[in-house]
Scaffold this motif. Structure first.
Motif, PDB file in Angstrom:
ATOM      1  N   ALA A 111       0.858  -1.184   0.000  1.00 44.99           N
ATOM      2  CA  ALA A 111       0.000   0.000   0.000  1.00 44.99           C
ATOM      3  C   ALA A 111       0.894   1.234   0.000  1.00 44.99           C
ATOM      4  N   SER A 137       3.384  -2.585   3.997  1.00 47.89           N
ATOM      5  CA  SER A 137       2.629  -3.828   3.853  1.00 47.89           C
ATOM      6  C   SER A 137       1.149  -3.611   4.142  1.00 47.89           C
ATOM      7  N   VAL A 138       0.335  -4.418   3.528  1.00 49.91           N
ATOM      8  CA  VAL A 138      -1.110  -4.388   3.744  1.00 49.91           C
ATOM      9  C   VAL A 138      -1.396  -4.950   5.137  1.00 49.91           C
ATOM     10  N   GLU A 179      -8.489  -6.518   7.734  1.00 48.56           N
ATOM     11  CA  GLU A 179      -7.667  -5.452   7.162  1.00 48.56           C
ATOM     12  C   GLU A 179      -7.467  -5.638   5.656  1.00 48.56           C
ATOM     13  N   VAL A 180      -7.206  -6.866   5.233  1.00 47.91           N
ATOM     14  CA  VAL A 180      -7.014  -7.134   3.808  1.00 47.91           C
ATOM     15  C   VAL A 180      -8.282  -6.780   3.038  1.00 47.91           C
ATOM     16  N   GLU A 224      -8.715  -2.970   2.832  1.00 50.59           N
ATOM     17  CA  GLU A 224      -7.746  -2.287   1.973  1.00 50.59           C
ATOM     18  C   GLU A 224      -7.825  -2.705   0.512  1.00 50.59           C
ATOM     19  N   THR A 225      -8.230  -3.953   0.245  1.00 48.66           N
ATOM     20  CA  THR A 225      -8.223  -4.442  -1.142  1.00 48.66           C
ATOM     21  C   THR A 225      -9.621  -4.629  -1.722  1.00 48.66           C
ATOM     22  N   SER A 230     -10.131  -1.840  -4.458  1.00 49.74           N
ATOM     23  CA  SER A 230      -9.670  -1.020  -3.349  1.00 49.74           C
ATOM     24  C   SER A 230     -10.296   0.371  -3.353  1.00 49.74           C
ATOM     25  N   SER A 261      -9.535   2.416  -0.192  1.00 52.59           N
ATOM     26  CA  SER A 261      -9.065   2.493   1.184  1.00 52.59           C
ATOM     27  C   SER A 261      -8.514   3.870   1.533  1.00 52.59           C
ATOM     28  N   GLU A 274      -5.385   5.618   0.161  1.00 50.21           N
ATOM     29  CA  GLU A 274      -4.383   4.572  -0.025  1.00 50.21           C
ATOM     30  C   GLU A 274      -4.547   3.952  -1.405  1.00 50.21           C
ATOM     31  N   MET A 291      -3.117   0.629  -3.829  1.00 56.71           N
ATOM     32  CA  MET A 291      -2.457  -0.668  -3.791  1.00 56.71           C
ATOM     33  C   MET A 291      -1.500  -0.775  -4.981  1.00 56.71           C
TER      34      MET A 291
END
Length: 158
Positions: free
Chosen positions: A29, A39-40, A57-58, A61-62, A109, A111, A118, A120
């Motif tokens: 990220a 890192s994610v 969290e994954v 964020e994704t 994503s 995020s 953010e 990715m």
């Protein structure tokens, strides 16, 4: 509420993070403010298992639900804060989980973090040393991931 605290000139966080690899590339990220990749993953909530935190969290964020393959690294990271952590002595303990590949780099994503929007980025594992990307040990360790859980201690500086 994330497991962590700030006291005087120190900051601590318990984090769960993902290693997502597809086609020789690992997902990182990056936000609109900081000049480095990270890192994610994110803070583990009070009362939450690390495995549940990394899946949450994954997805946040994704926009994709990944399955955990296994725990790969336990990382103790000591660093001097920048940005919103400017001037703080930071200590983070992170559990890094290898996620099962999906056969696709397509994400959904949308995020945001304290650093703004953010984005990715799929970075080639063989060229990670060319990027300002944290944790820095990924450049070495992701080329040949051990069958056992590794405990890594770093003193990072940005």
């Amino acid at each position: 509420m994330d497991c962590g605290f700030e006291k005087e000139d120190g900051w601590f966080r318990y984090r769960a993070a993902a290693i997502i690899i597809e086609n020789g590339q690992v997902l990182f990220a990056k936000n609109e403010v900081d000049d480095y990749y990270y890192s994610v993953g994110g803070g583990v909530h009070l009362g939450e298992k690390a495995e549940d935190a990394v899946r949450r969290e994954v997805f946040e964020e994704t926009g994709v639900e990944y399955e955990i393959e296994r725990l790969v690294f336990i990382h103790e990271n000591f660093f001097h804060g920048t940005g919103s952590l400017e001037g703080l002595k930071c200590h983070e303990i992170a559990f890094y989980f290898l996620m099962k590949p999906r056969g696709s780099q397509e994400l959904n994503s949308n995020s945001y973090s304290l650093g703004g929007r953010e984005y990715m980025h799929w970075l080639p594992i063989e060229k990670l040393r060319d990027y300002l990307a944290f944790p820095s040990f990924f450049a070495e360790k992701l080329t040949c991931i051990s069958d056992t859980v590794e405990h890594i201690v770093t003193y990072e500086s940005i």
